[in-house]
Scaffold this motif. Sequence first.
Motif, PDB file in Angstrom:
ATOM      1  N   GLY A  23      22.994  44.829  -6.101  1.00 29.33           N
ATOM      2  CA  GLY A  23      23.384  46.043  -5.229  1.00 29.33           C
ATOM      3  C   GLY A  23      23.272  47.457  -5.763  1.00 29.33           C
ATOM      4  N   ARG A  24      24.176  48.347  -5.250  1.00 29.73           N
ATOM      5  CA  ARG A  24      24.069  49.620  -5.855  1.00 29.73           C
ATOM      6  C   ARG A  24      24.721  49.738  -6.950  1.00 29.73           C
ATOM      7  NH1 ARG A  24      23.625  52.636  -0.459  1.00 29.73           N
ATOM      8  NH2 ARG A  24      24.055  50.595   0.663  1.00 29.73           N
ATOM      9  N   LEU A  25      25.546  49.012  -7.495  1.00 27.55           N
ATOM     10  CA  LEU A  25      26.208  49.213  -8.690  1.00 27.55           C
ATOM     11  C   LEU A  25      25.607  48.636  -9.893  1.00 27.55           C
ATOM     12  CD1 LEU A  25      30.176  48.763  -7.320  1.00 27.55           C
ATOM     13  CD2 LEU A  25      28.618  50.906  -7.493  1.00 27.55           C
ATOM     14  N   GLY A  81      33.359  48.378  -7.089  1.00 26.67           N
ATOM     15  CA  GLY A  81      33.796  49.339  -6.422  1.00 26.67           C
ATOM     16  C   GLY A  81      35.301  49.646  -6.057  1.00 26.67           C
ATOM     17  N   ASN A  83      36.662  50.781  -3.468  1.00 26.65           N
ATOM     18  CA  ASN A  83      36.850  49.918  -2.263  1.00 26.65           C
ATOM     19  C   ASN A  83      37.141  48.514  -2.349  1.00 26.65           C
ATOM     20  OD1 ASN A  83      33.959  50.116  -2.861  1.00 26.65           O
ATOM     21  ND2 ASN A  83      33.939  49.051  -0.825  1.00 26.65           N
ATOM     22  N   LEU A  84      36.404  47.832  -3.330  1.00 27.02           N
ATOM     23  CA  LEU A  84      36.311  46.419  -3.274  1.00 27.02           C
ATOM     24  C   LEU A  84      37.850  45.802  -3.958  1.00 27.02           C
ATOM     25  CD1 LEU A  84      32.534  45.756  -4.378  1.00 27.02           C
ATOM     26  CD2 LEU A  84      33.765  45.453  -2.105  1.00 27.02           C
ATOM     27  N   GLY A 101      28.546  55.467  -7.898  1.00 29.08           N
ATOM     28  CA  GLY A 101      28.722  54.496  -6.886  1.00 29.08           C
ATOM     29  C   GLY A 101      29.857  55.305  -5.879  1.00 29.08           C
ATOM     30  N   CYS A 103      31.235  56.709  -2.648  1.00 25.27           N
ATOM     31  CA  CYS A 103      31.091  56.635  -0.995  1.00 25.27           C
ATOM     32  C   CYS A 103      32.603  56.861  -0.419  1.00 25.27           C
ATOM     33  CB  CYS A 103      30.382  55.375  -0.921  1.00 25.27           C
ATOM     34  SG  CYS A 103      31.418  53.919  -1.672  1.00 25.27           S
ATOM     35  N   LEU A 169      31.091  52.070   4.918  1.00 22.44           N
ATOM     36  CA  LEU A 169      30.716  52.792   3.709  1.00 22.44           C
ATOM     37  C   LEU A 169      29.721  53.607   4.002  1.00 22.44           C
ATOM     38  CD1 LEU A 169      31.295  50.297   0.759  1.00 22.44           C
ATOM     39  CD2 LEU A 169      32.949  51.945   1.589  1.00 22.44           C
ATOM     40  N   VAL A 170      29.899  55.162   3.468  1.00 29.45           N
ATOM     41  CA  VAL A 170      28.920  56.108   3.633  1.00 29.45           C
ATOM     42  C   VAL A 170      28.855  57.066   2.306  1.00 29.45           C
ATOM     43  CG1 VAL A 170      28.535  58.183   4.731  1.00 29.45           C
ATOM     44  CG2 VAL A 170      29.724  56.440   5.912  1.00 29.45           C
ATOM     45  N   SER A 171      27.529  57.153   2.021  1.00 23.23           N
ATOM     46  CA  SER A 171      27.465  57.965   0.900  1.00 23.23           C
ATOM     47  C   SER A 171      26.727  59.252   1.251  1.00 23.23           C
ATOM     48  CB  SER A 171      26.635  57.378  -0.311  1.00 23.23           C
ATOM     49  OG  SER A 171      25.739  56.696  -0.054  1.00 23.23           O
TER      50      SER A 171
HETATM   51  P1  AMP Z   1      26.329  47.068  -2.034  1.00 27.55           P
HETATM   52  O1  AMP Z   1      25.151  47.591  -2.872  1.00 27.55           O
HETATM   53  O2  AMP Z   1      26.022  47.247  -0.698  1.00 27.55           O
HETATM   54  O3  AMP Z   1      26.378  45.531  -2.403  1.00 27.55           O
HETATM   55  O4  AMP Z   1      27.581  47.756  -2.413  1.00 27.55           O
HETATM   56  C1  AMP Z   1      28.205  47.468  -3.425  1.00 27.55           C
HETATM   57  C2  AMP Z   1      29.161  48.637  -3.815  1.00 27.55           C
HETATM   58  O5  AMP Z   1      28.646  49.795  -3.785  1.00 27.55           O
HETATM   59  C3  AMP Z   1      30.132  48.876  -2.480  1.00 27.55           C
HETATM   60  O6  AMP Z   1      31.268  48.100  -2.346  1.00 27.55           O
HETATM   61  C4  AMP Z   1      30.566  50.246  -2.911  1.00 27.55           C
HETATM   62  O7  AMP Z   1      31.828  50.416  -3.712  1.00 27.55           O
HETATM   63  C5  AMP Z   1      29.509  51.010  -3.449  1.00 27.55           C
HETATM   64  N1  AMP Z   1      28.538  51.763  -2.591  1.00 27.55           N
HETATM   65  C6  AMP Z   1      28.359  53.088  -3.005  1.00 27.55           C
HETATM   66  N2  AMP Z   1      27.779  53.713  -2.062  1.00 27.55           N
HETATM   67  C7  AMP Z   1      27.658  52.955  -0.825  1.00 27.55           C
HETATM   68  C8  AMP Z   1      27.017  53.042   0.260  1.00 27.55           C
HETATM   69  N3  AMP Z   1      26.455  54.097   0.728  1.00 27.55           N
HETATM   70  N4  AMP Z   1      27.054  51.984   1.204  1.00 27.55           N
HETATM   71  C9  AMP Z   1      27.597  50.575   0.802  1.00 27.55           C
HETATM   72  N5  AMP Z   1      28.078  50.663  -0.855  1.00 27.55           N
HETATM   73  C10 AMP Z   1      28.324  51.841  -1.253  1.00 27.55           C
END
Ligand code: AMP
Length: 296
Positions: A23-25, A81, A83-84, A101, A103, A169-171
């Motif tokens: 994922g993004r993180l 994150g 939020n998590l 990260g 958002c 979630l929005v970035s």
């Molecule tokens: P993911 O990559 O979808 O597994 O998201 C992992 C975490 O990346 C999320 O829980 C957020 O903390 C963070 N994150 C940052 N930007 C975004 C975004 N645009 N959409 C989803 N998650 C994001």
Amino acid sequence: MKNTGFRTAGADGRLVVAVPSKGRLAQPSLELLEAAGLNFELSDRSLHVPCSNAPVEFLLVRPHDIPEYVQDGVVDAGITGANLIAETAAKVETLLELGFGRCTLEAAVPEESGLERPEDLDGLRVATAYPVSTKAALEEIGVKAELVLLSGSVEVAPRLGLSDAVVDLVSTGSTAAANGLRRIGTLLDSQAVLIGSKRELGERTEMLARLEMMLRGVIAARRRRYLMLNAPADRVAELEALLPSMGAPSVVKLAEQGQLALHAAVDVDAIWDLLPRLKAAGASSILVMHLERVVP
Ligand code: AMP
């Protein structure tokens, strides 16, 4: 406690840190740990990644699972994150905001909808993949919505007739816009964070404090640039006044008569405005450099 198949953290005295595996993180987390001076090699086969130059080991797992692993003592600390943490309602301590990260958890409705604010969602159907934080944030403003749980592609729910609104979630906001959605309010701000457990870590306490210090140094360095410039001696006072430095700038003698050099670490966002003003005030040979660490 979840049965993860892993032994409890710290059994061999090493600090165990959970790091997002995908994922993004994932990528920015590993880059940060590397920049903090930890040496490690990833392998396709193992979720355990030992560091070769410190008694630290990473456990690569899903970011969603990390708050609970930290809470339950499966690991000593983790990157996830913010939020998590809200989503899992895990009892952990946020030690440091990591600056990536970023958002927001946003409520959005179809363009043509008459809904204007999150408060308007009372009694309506809201699709989300983040039910716990959505419910908590809406309840805080006195809204009781019927949550429709989806695991992804939440933005299509209104068009499919599954919901009146979405919370996601929005970035950048581009996904929502591309799907004909209009944002009506932010429920939560998030970024990657270093979290620790509220448990006693014994001799690993010092190791976690050191990791936190190293990460803090990298994050502070990323926000700054090191500026070096030459100036006529009689204009140094004017130039010094322009430099919003950490502490006073250094003034360094040069071999050339009547010339001095000024060095200062400045906020990265200030550079755009600063350079032309420095030039106008007589600066020359301006160098702007990245910093590796800033430890006050
Ligand atoms: P993911 O990559 O979808 O597994 O998201 C992992 C975490 O990346 C999320 O829980 C957020 O903390 C963070 N994150 C940052 N930007 C975004 C975004 N645009 N959409 C989803 N998650 C994001």
